[in-house]
Write a protein that holds these residues in place. Structure first.
Motif, mmCIF file in Angstrom:
data_model
loop_
_atom_site.group_PDB
_atom_site.id
_atom_site.type_symbol
_atom_site.label_atom_id
_atom_site.label_comp_id
_atom_site.label_asym_id
_atom_site.label_seq_id
_atom_site.Cartn_x
_atom_site.Cartn_y
_atom_site.Cartn_z
ATOM 1 N N GLY A 27 -1.991 13.090 -6.402
ATOM 2 C CA GLY A 27 -1.468 11.522 -6.362
ATOM 3 C C GLY A 27 -0.275 11.311 -6.887
ATOM 4 N N ASN A 28 0.298 12.325 -7.578
ATOM 5 C CA ASN A 28 1.740 12.146 -7.890
ATOM 6 C C ASN A 28 2.686 12.313 -6.677
ATOM 7 O OD1 ASN A 28 1.733 14.732 -7.958
ATOM 8 N ND2 ASN A 28 2.073 14.655 -10.250
ATOM 9 N N TRP A 29 2.468 12.692 -5.652
ATOM 10 C CA TRP A 29 3.300 12.767 -4.546
ATOM 11 C C TRP A 29 3.467 11.441 -3.958
ATOM 12 C CZ3 TRP A 29 1.271 17.606 -1.368
ATOM 13 C CH2 TRP A 29 1.041 18.796 -2.130
ATOM 14 N N ARG A 30 2.311 10.518 -3.984
ATOM 15 C CA ARG A 30 2.059 9.258 -3.359
ATOM 16 C C ARG A 30 3.514 8.165 -3.371
ATOM 17 N NH1 ARG A 30 -2.051 8.125 -5.481
ATOM 18 N NH2 ARG A 30 -1.300 6.462 -6.680
ATOM 19 N N THR A 31 3.983 7.974 -2.010
ATOM 20 C CA THR A 31 4.688 6.845 -2.181
ATOM 21 C C THR A 31 4.312 5.503 -1.364
ATOM 22 O OG1 THR A 31 5.696 7.435 0.236
ATOM 23 C CG2 THR A 31 7.156 8.383 -2.089
ATOM 24 N N ARG A 32 3.224 5.696 -0.690
ATOM 25 C CA ARG A 32 2.376 4.549 -0.392
ATOM 26 C C ARG A 32 0.925 4.859 -0.515
ATOM 27 N NH1 ARG A 32 3.088 4.462 5.789
ATOM 28 N NH2 ARG A 32 2.393 6.668 5.458
ATOM 29 N N ARG A 33 0.170 3.420 -0.869
ATOM 30 C CA ARG A 33 -1.187 3.418 -1.355
ATOM 31 C C ARG A 33 -2.059 3.002 -0.497
ATOM 32 N NH1 ARG A 33 -2.671 1.160 -7.042
ATOM 33 N NH2 ARG A 33 -0.768 2.369 -7.557
ATOM 34 N N VAL A 90 0.426 0.750 1.621
ATOM 35 C CA VAL A 90 1.334 -0.231 0.854
ATOM 36 C C VAL A 90 2.052 0.505 -0.027
ATOM 37 C CG1 VAL A 90 1.148 -2.502 -0.808
ATOM 38 C CG2 VAL A 90 -0.719 -2.030 0.979
ATOM 39 N N PRO A 91 3.578 0.123 -0.089
ATOM 40 C CA PRO A 91 4.286 0.906 -0.847
ATOM 41 C C PRO A 91 4.053 1.055 -2.428
ATOM 42 C CG PRO A 91 5.708 -0.564 0.661
ATOM 43 C CD PRO A 91 4.158 -0.873 0.683
ATOM 44 N N GLU A 92 3.987 1.998 -3.090
ATOM 45 C CA GLU A 92 3.681 2.316 -4.322
ATOM 46 C C GLU A 92 4.615 1.070 -5.376
ATOM 47 O OE1 GLU A 92 1.237 3.573 -6.630
ATOM 48 O OE2 GLU A 92 0.330 4.464 -4.815
ATOM 49 N N LEU A 93 5.683 0.863 -4.977
ATOM 50 C CA LEU A 93 6.312 -0.259 -5.755
ATOM 51 C C LEU A 93 5.991 -1.492 -5.828
ATOM 52 C CD1 LEU A 93 10.192 1.268 -4.903
ATOM 53 C CD2 LEU A 93 8.930 1.441 -7.131
ATOM 54 N N ASP A 94 4.926 -1.708 -4.780
ATOM 55 C CA ASP A 94 4.446 -2.902 -4.802
ATOM 56 C C ASP A 94 3.497 -3.136 -6.063
ATOM 57 O OD1 ASP A 94 6.069 -3.471 -2.602
ATOM 58 O OD2 ASP A 94 4.535 -3.951 -1.440
ATOM 59 N N PHE A 95 2.935 -2.050 -6.621
ATOM 60 C CA PHE A 95 1.826 -2.131 -7.455
ATOM 61 C C PHE A 95 2.296 -1.949 -9.096
ATOM 62 C CE2 PHE A 95 0.099 -0.645 -3.689
ATOM 63 C CZ PHE A 95 -1.114 -1.249 -3.608
ATOM 64 N N LYS A 96 1.767 -2.713 -10.051
ATOM 65 C CA LYS A 96 2.038 -2.537 -11.346
ATOM 66 C C LYS A 96 1.585 -1.421 -11.935
ATOM 67 C CE LYS A 96 3.740 -7.244 -12.425
ATOM 68 N NZ LYS A 96 3.967 -7.580 -11.007
ATOM 69 N N ASP A 97 0.322 -0.779 -11.595
ATOM 70 C CA ASP A 97 -0.347 0.325 -12.151
ATOM 71 C C ASP A 97 0.152 1.444 -11.578
ATOM 72 O OD1 ASP A 97 -1.431 -0.186 -9.554
ATOM 73 O OD2 ASP A 97 -3.531 0.465 -10.553
#
Ligand code: SF4
Ligand code: SF4
Length: 97
Positions: A27-33, A90-97
């Motif tokens: 999961g720590n590879w992920r850039t999009r969710r 969706v880009p991970e940077l769009d999430f707060k968690d």
């Protein structure tokens, strides 16, 4: 004979442990969710059988399809195979968690 999905080994198409393995966390590879649109989802389960990391959790009586973000590496296969476009990456940077 039908087999209840709870009895199917962990992983849809790829041999893998029958339970979560801390040594295989991706999961720590992920850039999009992956994000599910429950209005579009027909519960066909194609995403579940296609995920190489067994990170799609089938729906239950109380919950729609969910994603195991500990192992989901954001490859997008689930989104590509979904016949109704119900999964968006969706880009991970769009999430707060
Ligand atoms: S492939 Fe798409 S429609 Fe089928 S269960 Fe997955 S999200 Fe729902
Ligand atoms: S993005 Fe890839 S790893 Fe994550 S749930 Fe979809 S198919 Fe599985």
């Amino acid at each position: 004979m039908a087999v209840p999905y709870e009895k199917i080994p962990f992983a849809g198409t790829v041999p893998s442990p029958k339970k979560e393995n801390e040594g295989m966390i991706t999961g720590n590879w992920r850039t999009r969710r992956p994000v599910l649109d429950t209005e579009k989802c027909t519960q066909c389960q194609i995403c579940w059988i296609s995920c190489p990391d067994s990170s799609v959790n089938l729906m239950t009586e109380d919950s729609p399809i969910t994603f195991n973000l500990k192992y989901c590496k954001g490859c997008g296969i689930c989104s590509e195979v979904c016949p109704v476009g119900a999964i968006t990456l969706v880009p991970e940077l769009d999430f707060k968690d």
